[in-house]
Design a protein around this motif. Sequence first.
Motif, short mmCIF file in Angstrom:
data_model
loop_
_atom_site.label_atom_id
_atom_site.label_comp_id
_atom_site.label_asym_id
_atom_site.label_seq_id
_atom_site.Cartn_x
_atom_site.Cartn_y
_atom_site.Cartn_z
N ALA A 1 0.89 -1.27 -0.26
CA ALA A 1 -0.02 -0.04 0.02
C ALA A 1 0.97 1.36 0.08
O ALA A 1 1.98 1.22 0.22
N ALA A 2 0.39 2.37 -0.38
CA ALA A 2 0.82 3.56 -0.08
C ALA A 2 1.64 4.11 1.01
O ALA A 2 2.73 4.64 0.74
N TRP A 3 1.21 3.72 2.19
CA TRP A 3 1.73 4.01 3.26
C TRP A 3 3.19 3.16 3.57
O TRP A 3 3.97 3.67 4.30
N MET A 4 3.52 2.15 2.76
CA MET A 4 4.72 1.46 2.85
C MET A 4 5.82 2.20 2.18
O MET A 4 7.14 1.70 2.20
N CYS A 5 5.61 3.28 1.33
CA CYS A 5 6.33 3.55 0.33
C CYS A 5 7.25 4.82 0.84
O CYS A 5 7.12 5.30 1.89
N ASN A 6 8.61 4.97 0.36
CA ASN A 6 9.63 5.88 0.48
C ASN A 6 9.08 7.19 -0.41
O ASN A 6 8.15 6.93 -1.23
N HIS A 7 9.92 8.18 -0.35
CA HIS A 7 9.58 9.05 -1.26
C HIS A 7 9.87 9.04 -2.95
O HIS A 7 9.55 9.82 -3.60
N TYR A 8 10.37 7.73 -3.10
CA TYR A 8 10.75 7.26 -4.52
C TYR A 8 9.42 6.76 -5.36
O TYR A 8 9.50 6.42 -6.43
N GLY A 9 8.43 6.36 -4.30
CA GLY A 9 7.33 5.43 -4.77
C GLY A 9 7.62 4.15 -4.78
O GLY A 9 6.53 3.31 -5.03
N THR A 10 8.52 3.82 -4.18
CA THR A 10 8.91 2.07 -3.93
C THR A 10 8.99 1.82 -2.34
O THR A 10 8.88 2.66 -1.48
N LEU A 11 8.82 0.44 -2.12
CA LEU A 11 8.71 0.20 -0.50
C LEU A 11 9.72 0.44 -0.02
O LEU A 11 10.79 0.19 -0.57
N HIS A 12 9.69 1.10 1.29
CA HIS A 12 10.76 1.47 2.08
C HIS A 12 11.54 0.23 2.45
O HIS A 12 10.99 -0.64 2.75
N GLY A 13 12.80 0.56 2.46
CA GLY A 13 13.77 -0.77 2.86
C GLY A 13 13.19 -1.32 4.34
O GLY A 13 13.28 -2.53 4.54
#
Length: 158
Positions: free
Chosen positions: A55-67
Amino acid sequence: MSGENKAVSSMEQRLAEYIARIHENHKGSIGDMLDFRVISCNEEKDDYELECRTAAWMCNHYGTLHGGICATVLDQAMGMVCFCLKRGAGVCTTVQLEADYHRPVTAGESIFVKVHVISVTRSLINMTAEIVQPSKPDKISVSGSAIFFYKDDECPLL
């Protein structure tokens, strides 16, 4: 074959029940929000596959999943397998977790987490896991390994 029910392994049933208890008893927790689903269990080979919705809440500012979310997905998946392997009341905690990032994970589609159990002793469980995106099934996005400590005890959380 259509119309026939797939035989559900005991491990598959335990994992599904564990996930249901997380949703029921811990709404809003990270385990609840990752919304896992059991895909397959091969108890002979100690291989387990789970699906996790992104989901969007999992993303970093690049739009991919945060590490950190990717590491959490690995940790949660392996932890659930660990707990269900032991079958009794107990506590399963992460002792060591390593994650290697091979390519970005795109949000908006479910991801598959493939868990492999390497060894199980009385109190330590060693595992590996991989995150794969359905749109790139032959490419590993994130891989990891972990050691979990298991202690027989009544778990106050479940």
